[in-house]
Design an enzyme around this catalytic site. Sequence first.
Site, PDB file in Angstrom:
ATOM      1  CB  ALA A  66       3.569   8.329  -7.422  1.00 33.89           C
ATOM      2  CG  HIS A  67       6.333  10.961  -2.756  1.00 30.95           C
ATOM      3  ND1 HIS A  67       5.810  12.209  -2.489  1.00 30.95           N
ATOM      4  CD2 HIS A  67       5.815  10.140  -1.826  1.00 30.95           C
ATOM      5  CE1 HIS A  67       5.024  12.138  -1.436  1.00 30.95           C
ATOM      6  NE2 HIS A  67       5.006  10.896  -1.024  1.00 30.95           N
TER       7      HIS A  67
END
Length: 132
Positions: A66-67
């Site tokens: 995930a960013h």
Amino acid sequence: PGATITLDKNNLPKVSMGMSRDMLSFYSNTKNILNGILLKNGCRLLNMELIRPDGFSYRGIRFSTAHQVGSCRMAENIDEGVVDPSGEVFNYKGMYITDGSAIPASTGVNISLTILANAERITHGIIEKLRN
């Protein structure tokens, strides 16, 4: 190094990674470290079930990424964020943040290109500043 990508009968990519003893150990150690950090910071761990598109549960270990965004948000002033619009940290001249943490909030879509574009924009600004 042990992952493979193949095409299924519909020519869609299928990624597989053999779970060697070393990989299982890495997974277990990493999970324990991360859970420890969360617990020490007052978080409550939740057991979640990942559901496949066909409605059934995924089995086994799943890796994902995930960013994360917004932890060093970009803002017009120090009261609302950590970095100014040029990416420079307030009160720390010459220190810049160009990763996803400077993006103020999730865009609702994969943010990797937004992070890249912002990093390039900040980098060009730094270069121009150094030229003058």
